[in-house]
Structures are given as C-alpha cells and as structure tokens.
Design a protein around this motif. Structure first.
Motif, PDB file in Angstrom:
ATOM      1  N   GLU A 192      23.791 -29.736  -4.331  1.00 37.60           N
ATOM      2  CA  GLU A 192      24.821 -30.749  -4.543  1.00 37.60           C
ATOM      3  C   GLU A 192      24.171 -32.127  -4.529  1.00 37.60           C
ATOM      4  OE1 GLU A 192      28.061 -30.480  -1.749  1.00 37.60           O
ATOM      5  OE2 GLU A 192      28.036 -28.286  -1.802  1.00 37.60           O
ATOM      6  N   ILE A 193      24.763 -33.064  -5.261  1.00 34.83           N
ATOM      7  CA  ILE A 193      24.337 -34.462  -5.230  1.00 34.83           C
ATOM      8  C   ILE A 193      25.516 -35.271  -4.715  1.00 34.83           C
ATOM      9  CG2 ILE A 193      23.531 -36.440  -6.560  1.00 34.83           C
ATOM     10  CD1 ILE A 193      22.324 -34.421  -8.559  1.00 34.83           C
ATOM     11  N   TRP A 194      25.286 -36.010  -3.640  1.00 32.81           N
ATOM     12  CA  TRP A 194      26.320 -36.837  -3.037  1.00 32.81           C
ATOM     13  C   TRP A 194      25.933 -38.297  -3.209  1.00 32.81           C
ATOM     14  CZ3 TRP A 194      28.117 -34.723   2.358  1.00 32.81           C
ATOM     15  CH2 TRP A 194      28.469 -33.389   2.242  1.00 32.81           C
ATOM     16  N   GLU A 195      26.946 -39.155  -3.269  1.00 38.55           N
ATOM     17  CA  GLU A 195      26.708 -40.588  -3.304  1.00 38.55           C
ATOM     18  C   GLU A 195      27.498 -41.212  -2.158  1.00 38.55           C
ATOM     19  OE1 GLU A 195      26.160 -43.496  -6.873  1.00 38.55           O
ATOM     20  OE2 GLU A 195      28.303 -43.314  -6.444  1.00 38.55           O
ATOM     21  N   PRO A 223      22.326 -42.425  -2.959  1.00 43.11           N
ATOM     22  CA  PRO A 223      22.394 -41.028  -3.404  1.00 43.11           C
ATOM     23  C   PRO A 223      21.599 -40.123  -2.467  1.00 43.11           C
ATOM     24  CG  PRO A 223      20.862 -42.257  -4.770  1.00 43.11           C
ATOM     25  CD  PRO A 223      21.462 -43.239  -3.797  1.00 43.11           C
ATOM     26  N   VAL A 224      22.172 -38.964  -2.127  1.00 42.03           N
ATOM     27  CA  VAL A 224      21.485 -37.974  -1.306  1.00 42.03           C
ATOM     28  C   VAL A 224      21.638 -36.605  -1.962  1.00 42.03           C
ATOM     29  CG1 VAL A 224      21.712 -39.225   0.873  1.00 42.03           C
ATOM     30  CG2 VAL A 224      23.488 -37.636   0.201  1.00 42.03           C
ATOM     31  N   PHE A 225      20.662 -35.739  -1.708  1.00 41.38           N
ATOM     32  CA  PHE A 225      20.680 -34.384  -2.237  1.00 41.38           C
ATOM     33  C   PHE A 225      20.918 -33.399  -1.098  1.00 41.38           C
ATOM     34  CE2 PHE A 225      17.265 -35.948  -5.398  1.00 41.38           C
ATOM     35  CZ  PHE A 225      18.232 -36.442  -6.249  1.00 41.38           C
ATOM     36  N   LYS A 226      21.811 -32.453  -1.329  1.00 44.51           N
ATOM     37  CA  LYS A 226      21.996 -31.336  -0.399  1.00 44.51           C
ATOM     38  C   LYS A 226      21.229 -30.157  -0.995  1.00 44.51           C
ATOM     39  CE  LYS A 226      25.387 -28.584   2.041  1.00 44.51           C
ATOM     40  NZ  LYS A 226      26.806 -28.270   2.226  1.00 44.51           N
ATOM     41  N   CYS A 227      20.291 -29.613  -0.216  1.00 43.17           N
ATOM     42  CA  CYS A 227      19.364 -28.618  -0.751  1.00 43.17           C
ATOM     43  C   CYS A 227      19.355 -27.337   0.066  1.00 43.17           C
ATOM     44  CB  CYS A 227      17.950 -29.182  -0.745  1.00 43.17           C
ATOM     45  SG  CYS A 227      17.754 -30.710  -1.657  1.00 43.17           S
ATOM     46  N   PHE A 249      20.013 -32.190   3.995  1.00 40.74           N
ATOM     47  CA  PHE A 249      20.047 -33.398   3.171  1.00 40.74           C
ATOM     48  C   PHE A 249      18.707 -34.118   3.113  1.00 40.74           C
ATOM     49  CE2 PHE A 249      24.435 -32.746   4.413  1.00 40.74           C
ATOM     50  CZ  PHE A 249      25.078 -32.885   3.199  1.00 40.74           C
ATOM     51  N   ILE A 250      18.486 -34.780   1.976  1.00 42.63           N
ATOM     52  CA  ILE A 250      17.332 -35.650   1.773  1.00 42.63           C
ATOM     53  C   ILE A 250      17.804 -36.824   0.918  1.00 42.63           C
ATOM     54  CG2 ILE A 250      16.586 -34.394  -0.274  1.00 42.63           C
ATOM     55  CD1 ILE A 250      13.691 -35.058   0.458  1.00 42.63           C
ATOM     56  N   MET A 251      17.268 -37.987   1.201  1.00 42.23           N
ATOM     57  CA  MET A 251      17.591 -39.139   0.351  1.00 42.23           C
ATOM     58  C   MET A 251      16.880 -38.961  -0.983  1.00 42.23           C
ATOM     59  SD  MET A 251      17.442 -42.176   3.188  1.00 42.23           S
ATOM     60  CE  MET A 251      17.760 -43.439   1.985  1.00 42.23           C
ATOM     61  N   ALA A 252      17.536 -39.359  -2.045  1.00 40.10           N
ATOM     62  CA  ALA A 252      16.964 -39.169  -3.381  1.00 40.10           C
ATOM     63  C   ALA A 252      15.612 -39.865  -3.526  1.00 40.10           C
ATOM     64  CB  ALA A 252      17.936 -39.665  -4.438  1.00 40.10           C
ATOM     65  N   ALA A 253      15.430 -40.983  -2.862  1.00 38.40           N
ATOM     66  CA  ALA A 253      14.169 -41.726  -2.946  1.00 38.40           C
ATOM     67  C   ALA A 253      13.007 -40.965  -2.304  1.00 38.40           C
ATOM     68  CB  ALA A 253      14.324 -43.092  -2.289  1.00 38.40           C
ATOM     69  N   GLN A 254      13.291 -39.982  -1.459  1.00 36.22           N
ATOM     70  CA  GLN A 254      12.244 -39.212  -0.781  1.00 36.22           C
ATOM     71  C   GLN A 254      11.804 -37.985  -1.578  1.00 36.22           C
ATOM     72  OE1 GLN A 254      14.717 -38.662   2.747  1.00 36.22           O
ATOM     73  NE2 GLN A 254      13.165 -39.744   3.935  1.00 36.22           N
ATOM     74  N   ALA A 255      12.478 -37.677  -2.665  1.00 35.80           N
ATOM     75  CA  ALA A 255      12.222 -36.446  -3.414  1.00 35.80           C
ATOM     76  C   ALA A 255      11.249 -36.662  -4.562  1.00 35.80           C
ATOM     77  CB  ALA A 255      13.539 -35.899  -3.959  1.00 35.80           C
TER      78      ALA A 255
END
Length: 80
Positions: free
Chosen positions: A9-12, A21-25, A56-62
């Motif tokens: 999932e992608i959350w904002e 933006p954060v990613f649920k992985c 969760f991870i912040m999009a900038a960390q991916a």
C-alpha cells in the motif's frame, strides 16, 4: 543491513502544511529469507515474511529493485 520487501500500500500523510508519502510493505525475513549465491547475486525468498510489527518506510528511504524468479525453479528470486 539491507532490507527487501514488496510494497502493498502507498499512504500519504497530510499535515496541512506538507505531505509525507509512506510505503506499507511485506518485508522478507533477513535471517532466513536472504542470501548470496556463488556468483554474488542476492537472492530472496518472498514467502518468508518478517518484521510484521514495522511494515512502514518513508518513500525517501526506499530504493527501487525488481525480482526475477530463479531459473532453477526454486522459491528464490534474484534481486536486480
């Protein structure tokens, strides 16, 4: 240590002044689901999910990678 996973999932997160933006992985278990082969490729077993309490991870960390099924027919996928 590197972590490998699949975005589910992608959350904002909206803080009015800015958005994050954060990613649920689903994360691969780093102890049992990741190894390197004799050629130096990293292989992951996408069925061995771990770290369920921190999805969760912040999009900038991916960093973007993709997985190729190992041609030997095993459960492992090659990280590219």
């Amino acid at each position: 240590m590197s972590y490998y996973g699949v975005i589910k999932e992608i959350w904002e997160l909206d803080y009015s002044e800015f958005r994050v933006p954060v990613f649920k992985c689903d994360w691969v278990n780093g102890n049992a689901g990741v190894h390197q082969d004799k050629m130096g490729f990293t292989l992951v077993d996408l069925q061995r999910i771990g770290y369920k309490d921190e999805p969760f991870i912040m999009a900038a960390q991916a960093r973007q990678v993709f997985y190729v099924e190992d041609p030997t027919g095993s459960r492992w996928s090659i990280v590219l």
